[in-house]
Design an enzyme around this catalytic site. Structure first.
Site, PDB file in Angstrom:
ATOM      1  CG  MET A  66     -45.322  12.036  31.889  1.00  0.00           C
ATOM      2  SD  MET A  66     -46.188  12.686  33.330  1.00  0.00           S
ATOM      3  CE  MET A  66     -45.325  11.793  34.632  1.00  0.00           C
ATOM      4  CG  HIS A  99     -41.606  13.142  31.321  1.00  0.00           C
ATOM      5  ND1 HIS A  99     -41.826  13.684  32.579  1.00  0.00           N
ATOM      6  CD2 HIS A  99     -42.517  13.720  30.509  1.00  0.00           C
ATOM      7  CE1 HIS A  99     -42.835  14.529  32.518  1.00  0.00           C
ATOM      8  NE2 HIS A  99     -43.262  14.587  31.279  1.00  0.00           N
ATOM      9  CB  ILE A 100     -38.180  14.358  26.436  1.00  0.00           C
ATOM     10  CG1 ILE A 100     -37.063  13.315  26.452  1.00  0.00           C
ATOM     11  CG2 ILE A 100     -37.740  15.688  26.958  1.00  0.00           C
ATOM     12  CD1 ILE A 100     -35.914  13.638  25.555  1.00  0.00           C
ATOM     13  CE1 TYR A 159     -33.708  19.283  23.301  1.00  0.00           C
ATOM     14  CE2 TYR A 159     -35.205  17.562  24.044  1.00  0.00           C
ATOM     15  CZ  TYR A 159     -34.029  18.285  24.191  1.00  0.00           C
ATOM     16  OH  TYR A 159     -33.182  18.002  25.242  1.00  0.00           O
ATOM     17  CB  ILE A 178     -26.168  13.268  28.319  1.00  0.00           C
ATOM     18  CG1 ILE A 178     -26.247  14.696  28.885  1.00  0.00           C
ATOM     19  CG2 ILE A 178     -25.837  12.261  29.432  1.00  0.00           C
ATOM     20  CD1 ILE A 178     -25.007  15.249  29.490  1.00  0.00           C
ATOM     21  CE  LYS A 188     -35.923  19.233  27.335  1.00  0.00           C
ATOM     22  NZ  LYS A 188     -36.300  18.514  28.573  1.00  0.00           N
ATOM     23  CB  ALA A 199     -40.642  25.139  20.933  1.00  0.00           C
TER      24      ALA A 199
HETATM   25  N1  NDP Z   1     -29.212  12.880  26.306  1.00  0.00           N
HETATM   26  C1  NDP Z   1     -28.890  14.153  25.964  1.00  0.00           C
HETATM   27  O1  NDP Z   1     -27.979  14.415  25.136  1.00  0.00           O
HETATM   28  C2  NDP Z   1     -29.624  15.280  26.587  1.00  0.00           C
HETATM   29  C3  NDP Z   1     -30.764  15.079  27.373  1.00  0.00           C
HETATM   30  N2  NDP Z   1     -31.397  16.171  27.917  1.00  0.00           N
HETATM   31  C4  NDP Z   1     -32.610  15.991  28.715  1.00  0.00           C
HETATM   32  O2  NDP Z   1     -32.425  14.998  29.711  1.00  0.00           O
HETATM   33  C5  NDP Z   1     -33.687  14.341  29.954  1.00  0.00           C
HETATM   34  C6  NDP Z   1     -33.494  12.845  29.830  1.00  0.00           C
HETATM   35  O3  NDP Z   1     -32.974  12.600  28.520  1.00  0.00           O
HETATM   36  P1  NDP Z   1     -32.458  11.132  28.135  1.00  0.00           P
HETATM   37  O4  NDP Z   1     -32.134  10.375  29.371  1.00  0.00           O
HETATM   38  O5  NDP Z   1     -31.434  11.286  27.072  1.00  0.00           O
HETATM   39  O6  NDP Z   1     -33.774  10.524  27.474  1.00  0.00           O
HETATM   40  P2  NDP Z   1     -34.179   9.004  27.216  1.00  0.00           P
HETATM   41  O7  NDP Z   1     -34.835   8.972  25.878  1.00  0.00           O
HETATM   42  O8  NDP Z   1     -33.065   8.089  27.525  1.00  0.00           O
HETATM   43  O9  NDP Z   1     -35.323   8.777  28.348  1.00  0.00           O
HETATM   44  C7  NDP Z   1     -36.558   9.416  28.204  1.00  0.00           C
HETATM   45  C8  NDP Z   1     -37.461   8.872  29.292  1.00  0.00           C
HETATM   46  O10 NDP Z   1     -38.748   9.445  29.133  1.00  0.00           O
HETATM   47  C9  NDP Z   1     -39.712   8.389  29.048  1.00  0.00           C
HETATM   48  N3  NDP Z   1     -40.800   8.791  28.154  1.00  0.00           N
HETATM   49  C10 NDP Z   1     -40.753   8.899  26.800  1.00  0.00           C
HETATM   50  N4  NDP Z   1     -41.961   9.268  26.333  1.00  0.00           N
HETATM   51  C11 NDP Z   1     -42.783   9.409  27.427  1.00  0.00           C
HETATM   52  C12 NDP Z   1     -44.149   9.736  27.612  1.00  0.00           C
HETATM   53  N5  NDP Z   1     -44.940  10.018  26.571  1.00  0.00           N
HETATM   54  N6  NDP Z   1     -44.640   9.776  28.871  1.00  0.00           N
HETATM   55  C13 NDP Z   1     -43.856   9.479  29.934  1.00  0.00           C
HETATM   56  N7  NDP Z   1     -42.551   9.151  29.837  1.00  0.00           N
HETATM   57  C14 NDP Z   1     -42.033   9.111  28.585  1.00  0.00           C
HETATM   58  C15 NDP Z   1     -38.945   7.178  28.513  1.00  0.00           C
HETATM   59  O11 NDP Z   1     -39.506   5.967  28.924  1.00  0.00           O
HETATM   60  P3  NDP Z   1     -40.692   5.208  28.132  1.00  0.00           P
HETATM   61  O12 NDP Z   1     -40.312   5.156  26.688  1.00  0.00           O
HETATM   62  O13 NDP Z   1     -40.723   3.875  28.827  1.00  0.00           O
HETATM   63  O14 NDP Z   1     -41.942   6.003  28.379  1.00  0.00           O
HETATM   64  C16 NDP Z   1     -37.614   7.371  29.235  1.00  0.00           C
HETATM   65  O15 NDP Z   1     -37.687   6.839  30.536  1.00  0.00           O
HETATM   66  C17 NDP Z   1     -34.678  14.946  28.945  1.00  0.00           C
HETATM   67  O16 NDP Z   1     -35.432  15.959  29.554  1.00  0.00           O
HETATM   68  C18 NDP Z   1     -33.774  15.535  27.870  1.00  0.00           C
HETATM   69  O17 NDP Z   1     -34.373  16.629  27.186  1.00  0.00           O
HETATM   70  C19 NDP Z   1     -30.974  17.459  27.712  1.00  0.00           C
HETATM   71  C20 NDP Z   1     -29.881  17.683  26.933  1.00  0.00           C
HETATM   72  C21 NDP Z   1     -29.104  16.623  26.349  1.00  0.00           C
HETATM   73  C1  LIG Z   2     -28.824  16.424  21.549  1.00  0.00           C
HETATM   74  C2  LIG Z   2     -29.875  17.400  22.083  1.00  0.00           C
HETATM   75  C3  LIG Z   2     -30.566  16.802  23.283  1.00  0.00           C
HETATM   76  C4  LIG Z   2     -31.405  15.645  22.905  1.00  0.00           C
HETATM   77  O1  LIG Z   2     -31.307  14.631  23.560  1.00  0.00           O
HETATM   78  C5  LIG Z   2     -32.361  15.842  21.777  1.00  0.00           C
HETATM   79  C6  LIG Z   2     -31.684  16.526  20.562  1.00  0.00           C
HETATM   80  C7  LIG Z   2     -32.783  16.942  19.597  1.00  0.00           C
HETATM   81  C8  LIG Z   2     -33.522  15.740  19.089  1.00  0.00           C
HETATM   82  C9  LIG Z   2     -34.007  14.875  20.179  1.00  0.00           C
HETATM   83  C10 LIG Z   2     -35.227  14.322  20.031  1.00  0.00           C
HETATM   84  C11 LIG Z   2     -35.754  13.373  20.990  1.00  0.00           C
HETATM   85  O2  LIG Z   2     -36.860  12.876  20.834  1.00  0.00           O
HETATM   86  C12 LIG Z   2     -34.905  12.956  22.148  1.00  0.00           C
HETATM   87  C13 LIG Z   2     -33.944  14.061  22.525  1.00  0.00           C
HETATM   88  C14 LIG Z   2     -33.100  14.560  21.349  1.00  0.00           C
HETATM   89  C15 LIG Z   2     -32.125  13.482  20.890  1.00  0.00           C
HETATM   90  C16 LIG Z   2     -30.958  17.740  21.080  1.00  0.00           C
HETATM   91  C17 LIG Z   2     -30.234  18.599  20.037  1.00  0.00           C
HETATM   92  C18 LIG Z   2     -29.285  19.418  20.875  1.00  0.00           C
HETATM   93  C19 LIG Z   2     -29.325  18.796  22.290  1.00  0.00           C
HETATM   94  C20 LIG Z   2     -27.952  18.831  22.904  1.00  0.00           C
HETATM   95  O3  LIG Z   2     -26.964  18.581  22.313  1.00  0.00           O
HETATM   96  C21 LIG Z   2     -27.845  19.192  24.322  1.00  0.00           C
HETATM   97  O4  LIG Z   2     -28.825  20.008  24.731  1.00  0.00           O
END
Ligand code: NDP
Ligand SMILES: C[C@]12CC(=O)[C@H]3[C@@H](CCC4=CC(=O)CC[C@@]43C)[C@@H]1CC[C@@H]2C(=O)CO
Length: 277
Positions: free
Chosen positions: A76, A103-104, A166, A201, A170, A168
């Site tokens: 992406m 995705h991120i 990150y 999470i 969001k 910014a």
């Molecule tokens: N876990 C947490 O504590 C929190 C998560 N969130 C949000 O929830 C969502 C999911 O997070 P989480 O499940 O933890 O993340 P993960 O890192 O587990 O999953 C991220 C997904 O994005 C895909 N991805 C990564 N880079 C790219 C790219 N360049 N293009 C397309 N796909 C990509 C990865 O697959 P692949 O590497 O195969 O591309 C993977 O499927 C995010 O938006 C995150 O900001 C929000 C707050 C807290």
């Molecule tokens: C933990 C939290 C949500 C995340 O998953 C990100 C983290 C900041 C650094 C990150 C970089 C990445 O490439 C993946 C996501 C993550 C681990 C964030 C800091 C605060 C966020 C949180 O606690 C809930 O929003």
């Protein structure tokens, strides 16, 4: 006054036969959303970069009872790929009911390092690709009176330390999609936009990145994924999950109690104890 009707109660039957795209679905919350949707009998199109992981997710979705399951792999970082995913849904299903933008791209959990190009690239992956998919999907979503689900973070509502790039991206999601929701309401466009504000999470990547610094226990990704689907199906404007920590941070952000809460949540110790740039 615009009265906007939405279902009162969630029933998993709401998703049966629905055509749903889930991005970032090779792991984490996105993977779990794909499995919940499969159990509910939806058609699922999952996307991420890693083909081998996506193949396994699709196979599991078929075992769980998906009406159909397929994947498209790619990055992406390129908004052209984002548009390609939506076109795949149009060519396969002839329409779309729910677009889950999840995705991120990879960032870091540390003091801002001054790298502007990293922020530019992360904005492409975490924000502009969401906009591109929305633009491409909107004609189909208007036809189906469907849902756009945008997965964001507490860090996109109540900024904390060590996640400036990150955070910014969001905040950009909130600005764009909350404004777009106002326009839909004014124009009577019956497509819902649900912004999901998530706390910490228990996904592997998040825990690996921040467990040394965040003192609260993470919430389960399986329940989080179901709550996201539920809030989208109920056409809610926002989901706050888990409610306690997110509401607390939103109420206290910027004030001294909130800063104390941030300091409590984010232990100042970081990996490698790097100095601020
Ligand atoms: N876990 C947490 O504590 C929190 C998560 N969130 C949000 O929830 C969502 C999911 O997070 P989480 O499940 O933890 O993340 P993960 O890192 O587990 O999953 C991220 C997904 O994005 C895909 N991805 C990564 N880079 C790219 C790219 N360049 N293009 C397309 N796909 C990509 C990865 O697959 P692949 O590497 O195969 O591309 C993977 O499927 C995010 O938006 C995150 O900001 C929000 C707050 C807290
Ligand atoms: C933990 C939290 C949500 C995340 O998953 C990100 C983290 C900041 C650094 C990150 C970089 C990445 O490439 C993946 C996501 C993550 C681990 C964030 C800091 C605060 C966020 C949180 O606690 C809930 O929003």
């Amino acid at each position: 006054v615009y009265f906007y009707s939405a279902p009162e109660n969630f029933n998993e039957e709401m998703l049966r036969g629905k055509r749903v795209i889930v991005t970032g679905a090779s792991s984490g919350i996105g993977e779990q959303m794909a499995y919940h949707l499969a159990r509910m009998g939806a058609h699922v199109l999952v996307t991420a970069r890693t083909e081998a992981k996506l193949q396994k997710v699709v196979e599991r979705c078929r075992e769980l009872g998906a009406a159909s399951a397929r994947f498209v792999s790619g990055s992406m970082e390129d908004t052209a790929f984002a548009e390609e995913v939506v076109k795949e849904a149009e060519n396969t299903w002839g329409g779309l009911d729910m677009l889950i933008l999840n995705h991120i791209g990879h960032s870091y959990f540390n003091y801002f390092d001054g790298d502007v190009d990293h922020i530019r690239k992360l904005l492409e992956t975490n924000f502009l690709s969401y906009v591109a998919m929305t633009v491409t999907a909107l004609p189909m979503l208007k036809e189906s009176e469907g849902n756009i689900v945008v997965v964001s973070s507490v860090a996109g509502k109540a900024p904390g330390p060590f996640a400036a790039p990150y955070s910014a991206t969001k905040f950009a999601l909130d600005g764009f999609f909350s404004s777009l929701r106002h326009e839909f309401i004014i124009e009577n466009v019956n497509v819902s936009i649900t912004l999901c504000i998530l706390g910490y999470i228990d996904t592997d990547n998040a825990m690996q990145a921040v467990s040394h610094a965040i003192k609260v226990a993470p919430s389960p990704k399986e329940e989080c994924a179901l709550e996201i689907i539920r809030s989208g199906a109920l056409r809610q404007h926002e989901l706050h999950y888990p409610p306690g920590i997110v509401n607390g941070m939103l109420l206290l952000r910027g004030q001294e109690p909130g800063l104390r809460l941030q300091r409590f949540l984010f232990d100042r110790k970081k990996k490698g104890e790097g100095a601020a740039p």
